[in-house]
Structure formats: structure tokens, C-alpha cells
Scaffold this motif. Structure first.
Motif, short mmCIF file in Angstrom:
data_model
loop_
_atom_site.label_atom_id
_atom_site.label_comp_id
_atom_site.label_asym_id
_atom_site.label_seq_id
_atom_site.Cartn_x
_atom_site.Cartn_y
_atom_site.Cartn_z
N ALA A 81 -45.78 13.27 -17.52
CA ALA A 81 -46.53 13.82 -18.69
C ALA A 81 -48.00 13.97 -18.00
CB ALA A 81 -46.68 13.24 -20.00
N ASP A 82 -48.98 14.75 -18.38
CA ASP A 82 -50.41 14.92 -18.36
C ASP A 82 -50.98 13.54 -18.60
OD1 ASP A 82 -53.07 15.28 -19.20
OD2 ASP A 82 -52.70 17.26 -18.25
N PRO A 83 -51.83 13.01 -17.88
CA PRO A 83 -52.42 11.95 -18.33
C PRO A 83 -53.11 11.82 -19.61
CG PRO A 83 -53.12 12.33 -16.00
CD PRO A 83 -52.39 13.57 -16.69
N ALA A 84 -53.30 13.01 -20.25
CA ALA A 84 -53.85 13.05 -21.52
C ALA A 84 -52.91 12.71 -22.40
CB ALA A 84 -54.56 14.41 -21.98
N PHE A 85 -51.57 12.71 -22.01
CA PHE A 85 -50.48 12.26 -23.15
C PHE A 85 -49.76 11.05 -22.53
CE2 PHE A 85 -51.09 17.11 -23.06
CZ PHE A 85 -51.76 17.12 -24.26
N ARG A 86 -50.45 10.33 -21.91
CA ARG A 86 -49.72 8.92 -21.47
C ARG A 86 -48.96 9.11 -20.25
NH1 ARG A 86 -46.99 5.71 -23.15
NH2 ARG A 86 -45.33 6.73 -24.22
N GLY A 87 -49.24 9.93 -19.64
CA GLY A 87 -48.53 10.26 -18.29
C GLY A 87 -49.17 9.66 -16.98
N ASP A 88 -48.54 9.77 -15.92
CA ASP A 88 -48.89 9.13 -14.69
C ASP A 88 -49.65 10.22 -14.02
OD1 ASP A 88 -49.17 8.36 -12.03
OD2 ASP A 88 -47.07 7.19 -12.03
N ALA A 89 -50.78 10.06 -13.76
CA ALA A 89 -51.61 11.12 -12.95
C ALA A 89 -51.49 11.16 -11.65
CB ALA A 89 -53.32 10.44 -12.92
N SER A 90 -50.64 10.59 -10.90
CA SER A 90 -50.08 10.47 -9.69
C SER A 90 -48.85 11.44 -9.45
CB SER A 90 -49.82 9.10 -9.05
OG SER A 90 -48.66 8.55 -9.45
N ARG A 91 -48.24 11.85 -10.30
CA ARG A 91 -47.16 12.82 -10.48
C ARG A 91 -47.24 13.98 -11.11
NH1 ARG A 91 -41.71 9.65 -11.40
NH2 ARG A 91 -41.95 7.71 -10.63
N TRP A 92 -46.51 14.99 -10.78
CA TRP A 92 -46.73 16.56 -11.13
C TRP A 92 -46.33 16.42 -12.46
CZ3 TRP A 92 -47.71 20.77 -8.39
CH2 TRP A 92 -48.09 20.63 -7.14
N ASN A 93 -46.95 17.42 -13.45
CA ASN A 93 -46.62 17.38 -14.73
C ASN A 93 -46.15 18.83 -15.01
OD1 ASN A 93 -49.04 18.94 -15.87
ND2 ASN A 93 -49.97 16.99 -15.49
N ALA A 94 -45.72 19.13 -16.24
CA ALA A 94 -45.07 20.40 -16.42
C ALA A 94 -46.25 21.61 -16.19
CB ALA A 94 -44.31 20.73 -17.66
N GLU A 95 -47.45 21.20 -16.61
CA GLU A 95 -48.54 22.15 -16.88
C GLU A 95 -48.85 22.38 -15.30
OE1 GLU A 95 -48.09 20.05 -20.69
OE2 GLU A 95 -48.32 19.09 -18.62
N ASP A 96 -48.84 21.54 -14.37
CA ASP A 96 -49.30 21.61 -13.04
C ASP A 96 -48.27 22.84 -12.38
OD1 ASP A 96 -51.41 19.54 -12.92
OD2 ASP A 96 -49.99 18.26 -12.41
#
Length: 164
Positions: free
Chosen positions: A47-62
Motif C-alpha cells: 500500500a501507499d506508505p500513508a496507508f501503512r504500506g512499504d515505501a520500497s514497494r510499488w503501490n496501486a496508485e504508482d
């Protein structure tokens, strides 16, 4: 491709964020996933880091912004080749804007594509610029979203080698 043809895309998304408790609590798990398409390298998602995601990984928004940028790039290059506009470089620094709602949902409000395009010596910048409209009209992804996709292109025309 002919009119009426259909194309199918299969992606397997596997959640890899079970830390041993599953989703026992809102913070007992990670939002990590692995995206797989047969025959291609995996994509590590979160997930996006704003939603407790890992910033080093791609998120759906990216991935959505990347898909719009990539689709426009491919249609732009194809159109340029057909219209005899010689593109020698293309870098897009695309950005998407997402608005959040009170209930926690959200939606993209726009994506801005900012391609920096390098053209061969003697190129007609106005002609090169006009190709974005065609690329936008043809891009499958842009045609599928319900928010504006704006193009703000800049150009550099290479200098001729001056041999002679």
C-alpha cells in the motif's frame, strides 16, 4: 488488431503480508503482495506508505500513474513514426493527484504527464506537439479512466552535427 478483437490480461496478486496473526487487528499484518504475470519478473507491491504500506514497494496508485504514462509514451512514439516525426529521447515525470473522502475512500482527480521529448535536428516542434492529442485519444488506459489526463510536454531539438 481489428475492430471487435478482445485481449485478456491475467495477473495473479498474492498477499504476502501475514505476520502470523492474519488480520486479527488492523495493525497485525503487512500490506505486502506479489504481482505475477506468467513469464515476467514479479512486482513487489504494498500500500501507499500513508496507508501503512512499504515505501520500497510499488503501490496501486504508482502503477496506475505508470500505466497512463507508459500507454501515452507508446502511442506517442507510434504516432510520431507514422507522421515522420523523429523522436530520439522521451522521459516522462508523471504525477497523479488523489483526493480523500471523509469515509476513507478516495479517487484520482487527475494525472499530469510531463514528457520531456528530444527530437532529431530540424524537427517541427508544433507538429510533434500535435501528436499528443492523437496519443491521448488512442491510449487504452486513458480512455478507461474517469478523471482528466493532462499532457504538459517540453521539447529539445538536437543540433545538427554540422559536418560539412
Amino acid at each position: 488488431m481489428a475492430a471487435g478483437d478482445t485481449h485478456h490480461y491475467a495477473v495473479t496478486v498474492t498477499w504476502t503480508g501475514n505476520t502470523g496473526e492474519g488480520t486479527a487487528t488492523p495493525t497485525s499484518y503487512k500490506k505486502d503482495q506479489e504481482l505475477i504475470v506468467d513469464g515476467k519478473p514479479p512486482i513487489e507491491g504494498s500500500a501507499d506508505p500513508a496507508f501503512r504500506g512499504d515505501a520500497s514497494r510499488w503501490n496501486a496508485e504508482d502503477l496506475l500513474v505508470a500505466a497512463l504514462s507508459q500507454c501515452h509514451l507508446l502511442w506517442y512514439l507510434s504516432t510520431a513514426a507514422k507522421k515522420k516525426v523523429v523522436v530520439t529521447g522521451y522521459v516522462d515525470r508523471a504525477e497523479g493527484t488523489m483526493a480523500m473522502n471523509r469515509d476513507g475512500s478516495g479517487q484520482f482527480t487527475q494525472v499530469v504527464l510531463r514528457p520531456e521529448i528530444t527530437l532529431a535536428p530540424g524537427s517541427d516542434v508544433a507538429k510533434a506537439d500535435s501528436l499528443h492529442h492523437i496519443a491521448h485519444e488512442m491510449c487504452f488506459i486513458a480512455r478507461s479512466v474517469n478523471f482528466p489526463v493532462i499532457t504538459e510536454a517540453t521539447y529539445v531539438v538536437e543540433e545538427s552535427s554540422g559536418t560539412g
